[in-house]
Design an enzyme around this catalytic site. Structure first.
Site, PDB file in Angstrom:
ATOM      1  N   HIS A 147       0.822  -1.207   0.000  1.00 60.32           N
ATOM      2  CA  HIS A 147       0.000   0.000   0.000  1.00 60.32           C
ATOM      3  C   HIS A 147       0.859   1.262   0.000  1.00 60.32           C
ATOM      4  O   HIS A 147       0.519   2.256  -0.643  1.00 60.32           O
ATOM      5  CB  HIS A 147      -0.918  -0.023   1.227  1.00 60.32           C
ATOM      6  CG  HIS A 147      -1.999   0.998   1.198  1.00 60.32           C
ATOM      7  ND1 HIS A 147      -3.125   0.874   0.416  1.00 60.32           N
ATOM      8  CD2 HIS A 147      -2.139   2.177   1.855  1.00 60.32           C
ATOM      9  CE1 HIS A 147      -3.915   1.922   0.598  1.00 60.32           C
ATOM     10  NE2 HIS A 147      -3.335   2.729   1.454  1.00 60.32           N
ATOM     11  N   HIS A 204     -10.497   2.541  -0.582  1.00 57.35           N
ATOM     12  CA  HIS A 204     -10.683   2.091   0.801  1.00 57.35           C
ATOM     13  C   HIS A 204     -11.471   0.789   0.754  1.00 57.35           C
ATOM     14  O   HIS A 204     -12.510   0.645   1.385  1.00 57.35           O
ATOM     15  CB  HIS A 204     -11.383   3.159   1.641  1.00 57.35           C
ATOM     16  CG  HIS A 204     -10.656   3.465   2.909  1.00 57.35           C
ATOM     17  ND1 HIS A 204     -11.267   3.636   4.121  1.00 57.35           N
ATOM     18  CD2 HIS A 204      -9.322   3.593   3.165  1.00 57.35           C
ATOM     19  CE1 HIS A 204     -10.360   3.882   5.058  1.00 57.35           C
ATOM     20  NE2 HIS A 204      -9.175   3.864   4.494  1.00 57.35           N
TER      21      HIS A 204
END
EC number: 6.3.5.3
Length: 735
Positions: free
Chosen positions: A49, A95
């Site tokens: 990430h 998300h």
């Protein structure tokens, strides 16, 4: 008495998402066993990430520059010059994992995070958009996830005070175990007043701003870098909790502070929290950072250094401050009721040093936390080519009128009014074109200038042919902006894929990026920001490749923005672009014929640009009364949408040289429908011929029904009932 950290064992290393060779790299880098806190720092900074270790190599090939690009990828958000001394600041981010685990808070904090990315740059947010993908409607969790995600997006955006003006929502069983929540935010700033994350100056104070730190979101970034298994519920504590009212205060305080000249550098505390923001600011400025965690405002007692560094509590910023303006800066945050704490300083050591309770908890080389992160050139296999499906080889199971009625009541094509009516899209009074059109249009200030905004992707194309699917995602965004009259200016992307360690998945990623790059170059549509979300996989099965594209365009005069609604009876309906009747990977083939098969429609990028430039000129010259691009569902669905939007029917006819079901439902690219007065139609046709743009008259507007020649007429009221009814009925569990 100092607390005892756990011993660093192979099991502890594995639980932090680090592979044995990556841990060996850490040992070689620092020459010793890391402390528990240092292990957490490496885990956060070297996960997928934050480090982009599987994607960085390929992202470098994307086009990111143009004369109007002020800031490309690498900052909190991208920035483009939109004229008159103004800049547009925007970014899209995922998300996904948090929203599957806790849909309301996961989606809400996704909105909060992307808003902070924008106002960290000094911009005031003016709009939000989203791109959502849910599992099959019949999956037992889908209703719950839709309800929670939509409520979370609406709650945060509405409370913060920014309109959610557009989006794209679809359903497919490929997302049953991994939904997608991609949030996009757009802001406006003065072009010469952009703020960056690069720290400068030695000995300058590092200031913590905003909300207090808690234990929510610890290892959120690490969780977002791993595949899902059956223990998703156990990961609920990794989901952050948002407070939009505090974020609104933080926005106003930051923008006020920026006007004082006190800010040297500023960074949102997003993924990996305090660790990432501190390391990024120092590394970008070739400076060291020293933190004293005893000064960090905490809302929970007894927090360890590890917890404070890795918490992803929301509504927090980190700033490098001009020391001469400390009192002035503090007064701003006290006024807004927010924490302001000096927690460290910049140094000339190029070390990231963390102290807590009288101990040094971490002492690491700051540049290597980012620059020395693993960079993988993962094996990749190209997806096998699929054969073209000829429309003539498909036996229509229904009449074309029956197929249209069916398609309008399917999950992907039905009205999403149930969703967007939960979002306040008028809250700033700047919305010109509200949800439901080709692109959202917002006015900038009191003048005529505006922005057009869209989010797009067609995952079934990307799965069938990643290169063609990547091209089409960009072309569709460019086309949607063009269809309202905007000049497309730049892109933000959100690349959602499965496990990159599988060569076929990495092949999808590489293929899509190849297509995206080709389209952006051909259409003069640079990528200025983005996000990569990998490991979207559950039970060993990855999601369909979903490279979401957020597009931004500029309209000189929003009063001339085109709308898709038929406005009056008697207008000529013109079809712009070539129609072969391409049914491969079409919704007609999937939802009417029950097949997901064939090669997707190719995108001729030269034709895309030529046709789009021509349509934009028609809009600027006020020669057309309605414009709509043709995409999912083909020509018949686009015509129905125009008729339903305006309450005006149409009578249209297919040519003899294309199978009728292919003509009405084929998803050939680079096409638009325009309506114009009969007296102007001949002039438009002649202009198209001069420009080398395929254009033909296919019918005229009028009446209360849509009539495909040779088929039974369908009342607009009946079409609307089907179009508007599916989603509310589904969410009410009536289906």
């Amino acid at each position: 008495m100092p607390r005892q950290d756990p011993a660093v064992t192979p099991e502890l290393v594995a639980s932090h998402g680090l592979k044995p060779d990556e841990y060996q790299r850490i040992l070689d880098l620092i020459g010793r066993v890391p402390t528990f806190t240092e292990l957490g720092i490496f885990s956060a900074m070297w996960n997928e990430h934050c480090s982009y270790k599987s994607s960085r190599l390929h992202l470098r090939a994307l086009p990111t520059k143009a004369p109007w690009v002020i800031q490309g990828p690498g900052e909190n958000a991208g920035v483009i010059d939109i004229g008159d001394g103004e800049a547009c600041v925007f970014k899209m981010e995922s998300h996904n994992h948090p929203s599957y685990i806790e849909p309301f808070q996961g989606a809400a904090t996704g909105v909060g995070g992307i808003l902070r990315d924008v106002f960290t740059m000094g911009a005031r947010p003016v709009a939000c958009l989203n791109l959502l993908r849910f599992g099959a409607p019949e999956h037992p969790k889908t209703r719950h996830l839709v309800s929670g995600v939509v409520a979370g997006i609406g709650s945060y955006g509405n409370s913060f005070g920014v309109p959610t003006v557009g989006g794209a929502t679809a359903f497919h069983m490929g997302y049953d175990g991994n939904i997608l929540v991609n949030a996009m935010a757009v802001g406006i700033a003065r072009a010469d007043e952009i703020f960056y994350a690069k720290a400068t100056g030695i000995g300058n104070p590092i200031v913590y701003l905003g909300s207090k730190t808690g234990r929510d979101g610890i290892h959120g970034a690490t969780m977002a870098s791993a595949a899902f298994e059956e223990d998703a519920e156990a990961k609920r504590p990794t989901v952050q909790v948002g407070d939009p009212f505090t974020e609104k205060l933080l926005l106003e305080a930051c923008l006020e502070l920026m006007r004082t000249g006190a800010v040297i550098a500023i960074q949102d505390m997003g993924a990996a929290g305090l660790t990432s923001s501190a390391v990024e600011m120092g590394a970008k400025g070739d400076l060291g950072i020293e933190l004293d965690l005893d000064a960090v405002p905490c809302r929970e007692t007894g927090m360890s250094a590890y917890e404070m560094l890795l918490s992803e509590s929301q509504e927090r910023m980190l700033m490098v401050l001009d020391p001469q303006k400390e009192a002035e800066a503090k007064a701003v945050f006290v006024k807004w009721g927010l924490d302001f704490a000096i927690i460290g300083k910049t140094t000339d050591t190029l070390r990231f040093v963390v102290k807590h309770e009288g101990e040094v908890k971490a002492d690491l080389p700051i540049k290597q936390l980012g620059d020395a992160a693993p960079l993988y050139d993962r094996p990749h296999i190209a997806s096998p080519a699929l054969e073209k499906i000829e429309a003539a080889a498909i036996e229509p199971p229904l009449s074309n009128a029956g197929a249209l009625a069916l398609l309008l009541a399917t999950p992907d094509l039905c009205s999403k009014r149930w969703i967007y009516e939960q979002y306040d899209h008028l809250i700033l009074g700047n919305s010109v074109e509200t949800p439901g059109g080709d692109a959202a249009v917002i006015r900038l200030g009191d003048g005529p200038k505006g922005l057009a905004l869209t989010t797009d992707v067609t995952p079934r194309y990307c799965e069938a042919d990643p290169v063609a699917g990547g091209r089409q995602a960009v072309a569709e965004a460019w086309r949607n902006l063009t269809a309202v009259g905007a000049l497309p200016r730049a892109v933000t992307d959100n690349l959602n894929f499965g496990n990159p360690e599988k060569p076929e998945i990495m092949g999808q990623f590489v293929g899509c990026l190849t297509g995206i790059g080709e389209a952006c170059r051909a259409l003069d549509f640079p990528i200025v920001s983005g996000n990569v979300s990998l490991y979207n996989e559950s039970s060993g099965k990855g999601i369909p490749p979903t490279p979401s594209i957020g597009g931004v365009g500029v309209i000189a005069d929003v009063g001339l923005a085109a709308k898709l609604a038929f406005r009056r009876a008697g207008d000529a309906i013109l079809l712009i672009g070539d129609t072969e009747g391409w049914l491969g990977q079409s919704l007609y083939l999937r939802d009417v014929c029950g097949r997901e098969a064939g090669a997707p429609p190719p995108v001729d990028l030269a034709a895309e640009k030529r046709n789009g430039d021509f349509v934009r000129e028609l809009i600027r010259a006020a020669l057309v009364s309605a414009v709509h691009d043709i995409s999912d569902g083909g020509l018949a669905v686009a015509l129905a949408e125009m008729a339903m939007a305006g309450g005006v029917g149409a009578s249209v006819e297919a040519p003899a040289n294309v199978p009728a079901h292919g003509f009405w439902f084929g998803e050939d690219q680079s096409r638009y429908i325009v309506a114009t007065s009969p007296e102007r139609a001949l002039g438009v046709l002649a202009a198209a011929q001069r420009a080398g743009v395929p254009c033909r008259r296919i019918g005229e507007t009028g009446g209360a029904a849509l009539t495909l020649k040779g088929e039974a007429a369908i009342l607009i009221a009946d079409l609307s009932a089907r179009f508007e009814g599916w989603l509310p009925d589904y969410m009410a569990a009536a289906l």
